[in-house]
Write an enzyme that holds these catalytic residues in place. Structure first.
Site, PDB file in Angstrom:
ATOM      1  N   GLU A 212      40.606  18.880   6.404  1.00 28.67           N
ATOM      2  CA  GLU A 212      40.529  19.356   7.783  1.00 28.67           C
ATOM      3  C   GLU A 212      39.329  20.289   7.881  1.00 28.67           C
ATOM      4  O   GLU A 212      39.374  21.429   7.396  1.00 28.67           O
ATOM      5  CB  GLU A 212      41.832  20.078   8.162  1.00 28.67           C
ATOM      6  CG  GLU A 212      43.071  19.186   8.122  1.00 28.67           C
ATOM      7  CD  GLU A 212      43.022  18.067   9.145  1.00 28.67           C
ATOM      8  OE1 GLU A 212      42.278  18.192  10.132  1.00 28.67           O
ATOM      9  OE2 GLU A 212      43.733  17.069   8.964  1.00 28.67           O
ATOM     10  N   CYS A 246      38.272  26.402  14.319  1.00 28.43           N
ATOM     11  CA  CYS A 246      37.532  25.165  14.043  1.00 28.43           C
ATOM     12  C   CYS A 246      37.437  24.258  15.259  1.00 28.43           C
ATOM     13  O   CYS A 246      36.519  23.439  15.354  1.00 28.43           O
ATOM     14  CB  CYS A 246      38.170  24.416  12.876  1.00 28.43           C
ATOM     15  SG  CYS A 246      39.892  23.931  13.160  1.00 28.43           S
TER      16      CYS A 246
END
Length: 460
Positions: A212, A246
């Site tokens: 991720e 993110c």
């Protein structure tokens, strides 16, 4: 923990998984309930730890850390029994008579490396899925959030036997050594650059993995967008956690027809969010470390700052900052920002959008603000990205029915909810042939070719 102790912990879990029957579903559900209860008891400690690590506002801890974790635990407690059942599929005529099933089995010994930006949630959420599906887990939390890492170690040690799950503290050298070991699965959350290193190191053992990562997430604002609503939703998603998210909008692409009005609204709402001096606000986090602080300050050099721009080295504080029309070749527009700096670029048409957006790799997220359905659909279909939102930012993360993950350099694999169950198990196929009938056509001598050619017509 030194290398000898790390190796011992690793081998202990490996042996436990290889020589023990995987815990039953009721036993795993019981563990999840104990984990949930212990988190509830430590809520105030978790809030305090995140405040110490980088002054994360209590409300943000409650919503982006604890709420997400509770939702994931509750979902697994409720659905694990159903998800774990073997999946019956129809048999192939060639195998008649038979019954065919897909079993969902744990990978084995899993390494989870978690980041510092959401240090509790991004450690515990994947751990829930890994443990619930019967794996053993070693968790390496980020050294940049030491107080939260300490809470994680205490919490895990109180709930799990070390041969099932334990925390290993350390820096990049520790992570490097862990990655040299032969894992059955690796789950990593972090930057694209470190993700590349992880991928290279585990490739030698062909280790299955989920990465991720991140990227430069575009936020496109069409001339039909509702300005004030759009601004509030963009500012919230961008400056949540001081931009250290993110999936935060990395830069804005605003149609030139509404640019001036949009900037005025940005400045006005920033003032309403954080007051005259964001440094005094209880609703605004700090930068995680001196290293990250200095990198962000460097990105502001020679930029056209139209709001904010102040910073305080001694507090690792950077004011929410707006930059207008930066040089597309500058570091600000080449690197993922991952901080409280929001570049604003004006555009005239869709050709401009394409020139700017396609300069970067496929992002983790894309956001489109528009009241024009045709424009919405065109943007979503034209660009490739991990996950997106129309007329808001970040909110796709909280829907556990949606897979969360990237594409290309922004990530490999996805998780959340049932998707976490899928990523932490592998599918094992089993055909159970019945013995009351045995069609002899497949056995030598092969003197039934003419008959088989006739049967083959049904498949042509």
């Amino acid at each position: 923990m030194d290398k000898r102790e790390i190796t011992k912990a690793y081998q202990s879990q490996k042996q436990y998984f290889n020589h023990q029957t995987v815990a039953s579903v009721p036993e795993r559900i019981k563990l999840l309930k104990v984990l949930k209860q212990n988190i509830k008891q430590k809520e105030e400690d978790i809030i305090a730890a995140l405040d110490e690590d980088f002054k994360k506002p209590e409300f943000e801890t409650l919503t982006t850390e604890l709420l997400v974790v509770y939702k994931e635990i509750n979902l697994f407690i409720k659905n694990l029994k159903k998800w774990q059942k073997p999946e019956r599929v129809s048999s192939d005529l060639i195998n008649f008579p038979s019954s065919d099933k897909i079993f969902h089995v744990p990978w084995g010994n899993i390494l989870v490396i978690s980041p510092w930006n959401y240090p509790f949630q991004l450690a515990i959420t994947p751990l829930i899925g890994a443990i619930a599906t019967g794996n053993t887990v070693i968790l390496k939390p980020s050294e940049y959030a030491p107080k939260t890492a300490q809470i994680l170690e205490i919490l895990i040690s109180e709930v799990f036997k070390p041969e099932v799950c334990q925390v290993i503290q350390g820096d990049a050298e520790t992570a490097d050594y862990l990655l040299d070991l032969k894992w059955d699965f690796v789950f990593f959350t972090g930057s694209v650059n470190v993700g590349k290193i992880v991928s290279q190191k585990i490739a030698k053992n062909m280790t299955p993995h989920c990465l991720e990562l991140g990227g430069k997430n575009p936020c496109i604002v069409d001339k039909t967008a509702k300005i004030n609503t759009s601004v509030k939703r963009i500012l919230w998603g961008k400056f949540l956690n001081a931009g250290q998210t993110c999936i935060a909008p990395d830069y804005l692409l605003v149609h030139e027809n509404i640019l001036n009005e949009f900037i005025e609204s940005l400045q006005k709402n920033l003032h309403e969010f954080y007051g005259k001096d964001a440094k005094e606000s209880e609703n605004y986090a700090r930068i995680i470390s001196q290293k990250h602080f200095e990198r962000l300050v460097g990105l502001l050099e020679n930029q056209n700052i139209i709001s904010g721009g102040k910073y305080a080295d001694n507090e690792l504080f950077i004011e929410p900052t707006l930059v207008l029309n930066p040089d597309l070749e500058s570091k600000l527009m080449k690197e993922e920002i991952f901080g409280p700096i929001l570049p604003i670029i004006s555009y005239k048409n869709e050709e401009d959008l394409e020139k700017i957006s396609l300069k970067n790799d496929k992002p983790l997220a894309l956001y489109v603000f528009s009241e024009n359905r045709t424009f919405q659909d065109k943007m979503i279909q034209k660009y490739d990205f991990g996950g997106g939102v129309i007329n808001d930012t970040v909110v796709h993360f909280v829907n556990d029915k949606l897979p969360f993950g990237g594409v290309g350099k922004s990530g490999v694999g996805n998780y959340h909810g049932k998707h976490s169950f899928n990523v932490f198990t592998r599918q094992k196929s089993v055909v159970n042939r019945k013995t009351y009938l045995d069609v002899p056509i497949k056995y030598p001598p092969y003197n039934k070719t003419v008959l088989f050619k006739k049967l083959l017509k049904f498949f042509r």
